[in-house]
Structure formats: structure tokens, C-alpha cells
Scaffold this motif. Structure first.
Motif, short mmCIF file in Angstrom:
data_model
loop_
_atom_site.label_atom_id
_atom_site.label_comp_id
_atom_site.label_asym_id
_atom_site.label_seq_id
_atom_site.Cartn_x
_atom_site.Cartn_y
_atom_site.Cartn_z
N PHE A 89 -10.38 28.83 32.68
CA PHE A 89 -10.57 30.11 33.37
C PHE A 89 -9.71 30.18 34.63
O PHE A 89 -9.04 31.19 34.88
CB PHE A 89 -12.06 30.28 33.73
N MET A 90 -9.73 29.12 35.43
CA MET A 90 -9.00 29.15 36.70
C MET A 90 -7.49 29.20 36.50
O MET A 90 -6.80 29.90 37.24
CB MET A 90 -9.38 27.94 37.56
N VAL A 91 -6.98 28.49 35.51
CA VAL A 91 -5.54 28.54 35.25
C VAL A 91 -5.13 29.96 34.88
O VAL A 91 -4.17 30.51 35.42
CB VAL A 91 -5.13 27.51 34.17
N GLY A 92 -5.87 30.57 33.97
CA GLY A 92 -5.56 31.95 33.57
C GLY A 92 -5.71 32.93 34.72
O GLY A 92 -4.85 33.81 34.93
N TYR A 93 -6.77 32.77 35.48
CA TYR A 93 -7.02 33.67 36.60
C TYR A 93 -5.95 33.52 37.68
O TYR A 93 -5.45 34.52 38.21
CB TYR A 93 -8.41 33.40 37.18
N LEU A 94 -5.59 32.29 38.01
CA LEU A 94 -4.59 32.08 39.07
C LEU A 94 -3.19 32.52 38.63
O LEU A 94 -2.40 32.98 39.46
CB LEU A 94 -4.60 30.63 39.53
N ILE A 95 -2.89 32.42 37.34
CA ILE A 95 -1.62 32.95 36.85
C ILE A 95 -1.60 34.47 37.02
O ILE A 95 -0.61 35.05 37.48
CB ILE A 95 -1.38 32.55 35.38
N ALA A 96 -2.72 35.11 36.69
CA ALA A 96 -2.81 36.56 36.86
C ALA A 96 -2.70 36.95 38.33
O ALA A 96 -2.03 37.93 38.68
CB ALA A 96 -4.12 37.08 36.26
N VAL A 97 -3.33 36.20 39.22
CA VAL A 97 -3.27 36.48 40.66
C VAL A 97 -1.84 36.31 41.17
O VAL A 97 -1.35 37.12 41.96
CB VAL A 97 -4.25 35.57 41.44
N ASP A 98 -1.14 35.28 40.70
CA ASP A 98 0.23 35.05 41.13
C ASP A 98 1.14 36.19 40.67
O ASP A 98 1.98 36.68 41.45
CB ASP A 98 0.74 33.72 40.59
N ILE A 99 0.98 36.62 39.44
CA ILE A 99 1.78 37.75 38.94
C ILE A 99 1.49 39.00 39.76
O ILE A 99 2.41 39.70 40.19
CB ILE A 99 1.51 37.98 37.44
N TYR A 100 0.21 39.26 40.00
CA TYR A 100 -0.17 40.43 40.79
C TYR A 100 0.45 40.36 42.19
O TYR A 100 1.00 41.35 42.69
CB TYR A 100 -1.69 40.54 40.89
N ALA A 101 0.34 39.21 42.85
CA ALA A 101 0.84 39.07 44.22
C ALA A 101 2.35 39.29 44.27
O ALA A 101 2.85 39.96 45.18
CB ALA A 101 0.48 37.69 44.79
N ASN A 102 3.09 38.75 43.31
CA ASN A 102 4.55 38.92 43.32
C ASN A 102 4.96 40.36 43.01
O ASN A 102 5.90 40.87 43.62
CB ASN A 102 5.19 37.95 42.33
N VAL A 103 4.27 41.01 42.09
CA VAL A 103 4.57 42.42 41.79
C VAL A 103 4.23 43.29 43.00
O VAL A 103 5.01 44.18 43.38
CB VAL A 103 3.82 42.88 40.52
N PHE A 104 3.07 43.04 43.61
CA PHE A 104 2.66 43.81 44.79
C PHE A 104 3.66 43.60 45.93
O PHE A 104 4.02 44.55 46.63
CB PHE A 104 1.26 43.37 45.22
N TYR A 105 4.11 42.37 46.12
CA TYR A 105 5.06 42.07 47.19
C TYR A 105 6.38 42.82 46.95
O TYR A 105 6.93 43.41 47.88
CB TYR A 105 5.31 40.57 47.26
N ALA A 106 6.88 42.77 45.72
CA ALA A 106 8.15 43.44 45.41
C ALA A 106 8.03 44.95 45.62
O ALA A 106 8.92 45.57 46.22
CB ALA A 106 8.58 43.12 43.98
N ALA A 107 6.93 45.53 45.15
CA ALA A 107 6.74 46.97 45.33
C ALA A 107 6.58 47.31 46.81
O ALA A 107 7.11 48.32 47.29
CB ALA A 107 5.52 47.43 44.54
N GLY A 108 5.86 46.48 47.53
CA GLY A 108 5.66 46.71 48.96
C GLY A 108 6.96 46.63 49.74
O GLY A 108 7.19 47.42 50.65
N ARG A 109 7.81 45.67 49.40
CA ARG A 109 9.10 45.55 50.08
C ARG A 109 9.95 46.80 49.84
O ARG A 109 10.57 47.33 50.77
CB ARG A 109 9.88 44.33 49.58
N ARG A 110 9.97 47.27 48.58
CA ARG A 110 10.75 48.47 48.28
C ARG A 110 10.22 49.67 49.07
O ARG A 110 11.00 50.43 49.66
CB ARG A 110 10.68 48.79 46.79
N ARG A 111 8.92 49.84 49.08
CA ARG A 111 8.35 51.00 49.77
C ARG A 111 8.52 50.90 51.28
O ARG A 111 8.75 51.92 51.94
CB ARG A 111 6.89 51.16 49.39
N MET A 112 8.39 49.71 51.83
CA MET A 112 8.58 49.57 53.27
C MET A 112 10.04 49.77 53.66
O MET A 112 10.33 50.32 54.71
CB MET A 112 8.07 48.20 53.75
#
Length: 138
Positions: A89-112
Motif C-alpha cells: 500500500f505504501m509503495v503504491g501510495y508514495l509513488i502516486a504522491v510523488d507523481i502528484y507533487a511533480n506534476v503540481f510543481y511543474a504546473a505551478g512553475r508555469r503558472r507563476m
């Protein structure tokens, strides 16, 4: 006289700050790796709490079966099985969190970047207006 382009830019900037600016502002404060690590650390604690809650709910739902077989359960094998499920569960969840964080960061950088570009453009509009309305000295 009101400069329509300046009003439009200020309205867009204010709308961005009101809706999305607060959540994307943290993107500018961290490097990508630090941002992802921060989310992974929070995700570890949240994922552990979620797994514990799910395990507790499972135990409540299967209480009769667990209480009836309390003396015949192999507790070591049971604990190992729960540990394996937790790790999966934790491996799957942390992979999903990492993907989310990187996508959010990239989108945030573009918007900022777009936000700062608009701020710079607005500053230039103010400078142009000051140059047009400033009295010339001879």
C-alpha cells in the motif's frame, strides 16, 4: 483616462491571486526535489494513518471471526501478512504522491512564470504612462 489594458491585466492578476496564487506560491519557495520530499514525508504519515484506519475498519467488520479464532490464529504469519500489505500500500501510495507533487510543481512553475510575466508587463505599462504624462523640462 483609464488604460483598459492595464485594468485587464490587474483584473487577471487579482483573480489569479484570489483563486490559485496562494497554493502555487509555495512552488516558488522550494526546489523540485525539496518540494517532492516534503510531500512524500507528509504522504508517509497520511498513508500510515489511512492504512491504520483501514485496518481498524477491517478488524471491526471481521470482529466475530477474529474473536472466535483468537486462540488458533498464527499471529506471526498474520503480522507478516499485514506488514506485506502495508508495504504494498505504501509503495503504491508514495509513488502516486510523488507523481502528484511533480506534476503540481511543474504546473505551478508555469503558472507563476506567467504571473510574474504579467506583473512585469503591468510595470512597463505604468512606466509608459508616467513617461507620457510627465512634464518635459527644457
Amino acid at each position: 483616462m483609464i488604460d483598459q489594458e492595464r485594468v485587464r491585466d490587474m483584473t487577471k492578476l487579482a483573480a489569479f491571486e484570489e483563486r490559485e496564487g496562494k497554493q502555487y506560491r509555495q512552488v516558488t519557495q522550494f526546489f523540485r526535489s525539496d518540494f517532492a520530499r516534503r510531500h512524500l514525508l507528509k504522504g508517509f504519515f497520511c498513508g500510515t494513518a489511512a492504512f491504520g484506519t483501514g485496518l481498524l475498519m477491517w478488524a471491526v467488520c471481521h470482529y466475530e471471526q477474529l474473536a472466535g479464532n483468537l486462540d488458533s490464529i498464527d499471529w506471526i504469519a498474520f503480522g507478516i501478512r499485514i506488514l506485506v500489505w502495508y508495504l504494498i500500500f505504501m509503495v503504491g501510495y508514495l509513488i502516486a504522491v510523488d507523481i502528484y507533487a511533480n506534476v503540481f510543481y511543474a504546473a505551478g512553475r508555469r503558472r507563476m512564470k506567467r504571473y510574474y510575466r504579467r506583473l512585469k508587463h503591468l510595470g512597463k505599462l505604468y512606466e509608459e504612462q508616467e513617461e507620457r504624462t510627465a512634464p518635459t523640462r527644457h
